[in-house]
Design a protein around this motif. Structure first.
Motif: not given
Length: 477
Positions: A14-19, A191-206
């Motif tokens: 969110a900080g990157v997108l706002l920036a 972009a935030m929804l896409l990023a959250v979806s990617a973060a969910l998959r990433l954290t789930g994978w990790v």
């Protein structure tokens, strides 16, 4: 861990997108205003050329009257252009003489005038120095009263003779800026929804291997030593960790297996020599006077050693044997064991009370019976004559519990934490027969089937032991 890691990733994204979004929004607003300013500059330049034509007299215009007539005609043409411009675009525009106290050469609407101060006056004064207007201050969408003022000089023979001023409303420009901002917001949300979806998959994978590792560690800690981690997913570092964990678990299981085998073998091998020794002591006692205290003491210690060996063998078998889980009526099993101990309780003068309603649970009936026998035996052993031992069966939530409460002397708070340790006995009970292994055996038997055993004070005095088994079938280790 995911609940802590995911918000951190979301905040960073969110900080990157706002920036990125804030500069882009400012750029959109600036671009919209710049387009308006460029258009106004072109318009003022056109009116400045018309006004210059008004102030220029041709070589053939010799008479004053004819010159003034031509000038008036040109001024009327300029006025018509200004009026048409105002009617079509709603933009106030005027040409004002420099040396006649801001007298208009032409203006639309008729009441348009340069004020004595403010943004318009500043632009007018700047144009008097033969310079076009600088970029006006940025007008933001929430500034409903914002205006864009542009001024251009009218030059004749190198001198500024008049100034063209336009005063534009900003409603359309602010609406376009808002539409641009809306597109940015929609894009950032997507972009935030896409990023959250990617973060969910990433954290789930990790974190999936971490959850598996945690569950396997819990299984091993609760006695399911065959549990292992399937190192099939996650980052390479976690896969290596899973393989290392499996190697460690294999080594631990081997060590424990060797320990159990040693205890079982030692117990078994010592029983035969001990039996032979006890037989020789008994034969020797026949040659000594009846009631010899030394022989009696040796025989008592021999019997105690035999009990210890039996308990060690039972403990080794309990820790080694796999549980044969069955859906069992815990109430019926507990009532049966109470009846089996009732005669001994009567001989000791202890009341053995049972409250065992029907309640099911998953347990190894043989293991649970042995564990319950050890607990009831312990309760009867320490309960004085005339007191009570109560066995109660309850089912609540995810487990079924068998509670054995006695009215013995009980234990101190620091001693409760040590119950179940091998060979541990309270200092105040050393004169009572026992090996200190009974409750250890009970814990091993219950743990193998996914159960547990807990100890607590029984007010006003005594000990309360709770054996608990799951009501749903435990996952196989």
């Amino acid at each position: 861990m995911r609940a802590r890691l995911l918000p951190l990733l979301i905040v960073l994204m969110a900080g990157v997108l706002l920036a990125l979004g804030f500069p882009l929004a400012v750029s959109v607003a600036s671009a919209q205003q710049q387009k308006v300013v460029v258009d106004r500059i072109d318009d003022t330049a056109r009116f400045a050329s018309l006004a210059q034509f008004v102030t220029t007299r041709s070589a053939g215009e010799t008479s004053t009257e004819s010159g003034e007539a031509v000038t008036d005609e040109r001024r009327q043409t300029l006025q018509k252009e200004l009026a048409r411009y105002h009617d079509v675009y709603g933009i106030r525009a005027g040409v004002f003489y420099r040396d006649l106290g801001l007298r208009p050469m032409g203006r639309a609407p008729a009441a348009f005038q340069v004020p004595a101060s403010g943004q318009m006056r500043a632009a007018f004064d700047e144009a008097l120095f033969s310079r076009g207007s600088h970029d006006p201050p940025q007008v933001w969408p929430w500034q409903a009263k914002g205006r864009i003022v542009v001024a251009s000089p009218v030059i004749r023979d190198g001198d500024v003779v008049a100034v063209v001023v336009t005063d534009s409303p900003t409603g359309a420009m602010r609406a376009k800026t808002l539409r641009g901002w809306l597109i940015i917001v929609v894009g950032e949300v997507a972009a935030m929804l896409l990023a959250v979806s990617a973060a969910l998959r990433l954290t789930g994978w990790v974190l999936r291997p971490v959850r598996v590792l945690d569950a396997t560690t819990h299984d091993i800690a609760t006695g399911r030593l065959k549990s292992r981690v399937a190192a099939a997913g996650g980052p390479p570092e976690l896969r290596r960790l899973a393989r290392s964990f499996n190697e460690m678990a294999d080594n631990v299981e081997d060590v424990l297996e060797q320990q159990r085998a040693f205890v079982a073998d030692a117990s078994h091998q010592l029983r035969n020599p001990l039996a032979a020794l006890m037989l020789r002591i008994e034969v020797l006692s026949y040659e000594l006077p009846e009631g010899n205290e030394e022989i009696a003491s040796v025989q008592a210690e021999g019997k105690r050693l035999a009990r210890v060996l039996d308990d060690l063998l039972d403990l080794a078998l309990a820790e080694h044997a796999a549980a044969d889980l069955q859906l069992t009526d815990i109430g019926e099993l507990a009532a049966e064991r109470v009846e089996a101990w009732r005669l001994l309780a009567q001989d000791k003068g202890v009341r053995l009370v049972a409250d065992c309603p029907a309640a099911t649970g998953w347990a190894d009936p043989v293991a649970l019976s042995s564990a319950l026998d050890a607990v009831v035996d312990n309760a009867l052993k320490f309960t004085p004559q005339g007191q009570e031992v109560r066995v109660t069966v309850t089912a609540n939530g995810q487990s079924t519990a068998v509670e054995v409460a006695d009215r013995g002397p009980g234990l101190r708070e620091e001693e409760l934490a040590r119950i179940g340790d091998r060979f541990w006995r309270s200092g105040q009970h050393q004169n009572i027969k026992g090996s200190g292994l009974g409750l250890s055996i009970s814990r091993a038997l219950l743990t193998a089937g996914g159960g547990s055993i807990a100890y607590a004070h029984h007010e006003p005095h005594g000990l309360k032991v709770t054996l608990r088994v799951p009501r749903s079938r435990p996952a196989r280790g």
